[in-house]
Design an enzyme around this catalytic site. Structure first.
Site, short mmCIF file in Angstrom:
data_model
loop_
_atom_site.label_atom_id
_atom_site.label_comp_id
_atom_site.label_asym_id
_atom_site.label_seq_id
_atom_site.Cartn_x
_atom_site.Cartn_y
_atom_site.Cartn_z
CB SER A 9 -0.90 0.03 1.23
OG SER A 9 -1.40 1.34 1.39
CG HIS A 34 -3.72 -1.43 -2.03
ND1 HIS A 34 -4.83 -2.13 -2.45
CD2 HIS A 34 -4.14 -0.67 -0.99
CE1 HIS A 34 -5.87 -1.81 -1.70
NE2 HIS A 34 -5.48 -0.91 -0.79
CG ASP A 36 -4.96 2.52 0.43
OD1 ASP A 36 -5.94 1.78 0.28
OD2 ASP A 36 -3.86 2.12 0.87
CG MET A 38 -8.08 7.40 1.91
SD MET A 38 -7.13 7.39 3.43
CE MET A 38 -6.72 5.65 3.53
CG HIS A 67 -9.07 0.51 -1.31
ND1 HIS A 67 -8.54 0.26 -0.06
CD2 HIS A 67 -10.41 0.54 -1.13
CE1 HIS A 67 -9.51 0.15 0.83
NE2 HIS A 67 -10.66 0.33 0.20
CG MET A 69 -11.23 3.67 1.17
SD MET A 69 -9.72 3.54 2.15
CE MET A 69 -8.50 3.62 0.84
CG MET A 139 -11.91 -2.51 4.05
SD MET A 139 -10.36 -2.16 3.21
CE MET A 139 -9.41 -1.36 4.51
CG ASP A 177 -6.37 -2.72 2.47
OD1 ASP A 177 -5.34 -2.50 3.13
OD2 ASP A 177 -6.94 -1.86 1.77
#
Ligand code: DX5
Ligand code: ZN
Length: 218
Positions: A9, A34, A36, A38, A67, A69, A139, A177
């Site tokens: 990540s 990966h 992330d 957000m 990913h 979010m 998750m 994850d």
């Protein structure tokens, strides 16, 4: 048994040197990168968006696993596809009854897709979309921050998700994850996860290749 893949990540990377960090992780033998994303609304943290991913793209030929979010992810999937994401995963909790349409829209962009569920969301919530998924992401921490502790009660959910995947007869990856370490990685693999996300575990080590290999073989 599906192939084990390691997905560091990049949330734990040094953002001031993101290109070099991307290159370093790629050369250390990772299988996926990966990423992330957000928005400060779906989760209480803000990371980066499509421009950031686009500028990292030339530094790696690995699978870019975005990913998301974020709220209303359907408004942004096209931009993440253009930025070079190879897989885009979206949360059940952000999409609710629009999840299936969102997954189809991602596929329509020529990108692989996946559904994500939080630690307190039942596996049965995504039963009706599993056939659409190239990957299912469970998750094992509440999303928002790296470096949190693995939630043990997710282990039986990994098994349950693995059984759901097996029932489709399709080759769907099962990604885990949050809070993965060299101590708990074999338990999550035994439960049936084959794509292992690891942020702090990889980035806190000087020898990233060694820790990635350990996570793969343990
Ligand atoms: C949490 C993110 C994770 C996290 C992983 O919201 O989705 O990818 O950064 O980091 P570690 O491995 O440190 O828990
Ligand atoms: Zn993640």
């Amino acid at each position: 048994m599906r192939q084990i893949k390691i997905a560091p990540s990049m949330l734990s990377a040094d953002f001031s040197r993101f290109g070099e960090e991307t290159k370093s992780i790629t050369e250390s033998g990772a299988d996926l990168l990966h990423l992330d994303v957000m928005d400060g609304s779906f989760v209480k943290n803000i990371s980066f968006g499509p421009k950031f991913i686009k500028e990292a793209r030339p530094y790696s030929d690995l699978v870019f696993d975005a990913h998301l979010m974020i709220v209303n992810p359907w408004n942004y999937i096209e931009r993440f596809a253009e930025a070079g994401a190879d897989i885009i995963t979206v949360h059940f909790e952000a999409c609710k009854d629009r999840l299936k349409d969102t997954l189809k829209a991602i596929k329509g962009l020529g990108v692989k897709c996946g559904a994500v569920i939080n630690p307190d969301t039942e596996v049965s919530s995504i039963k009706n979309v599993i056939e659409e998924c190239d990957m299912l992401l469970l998750m094992s921490v509440f999303p928002g921050f790296g470096g949190q502790k693995f939630i043990e009660s997710v282990l039986p959910k990994i098994q349950e998700a693995n059984e759901l995947i097996a029932s489709t007869g399709k080759d769907i990856d099962l990604e885990i994850d949050g809070g993965i370490t060299c101590e708990n990685v074999s338990a999550v693999k035994r439960a049936g996860a084959n794509v292992i996300v690891a942020g702090s575990t990889v980035f806190k080590e000087k020898d990233r290749a060694a820790v990635i290999e350990r996570l793969r073989t343990l």
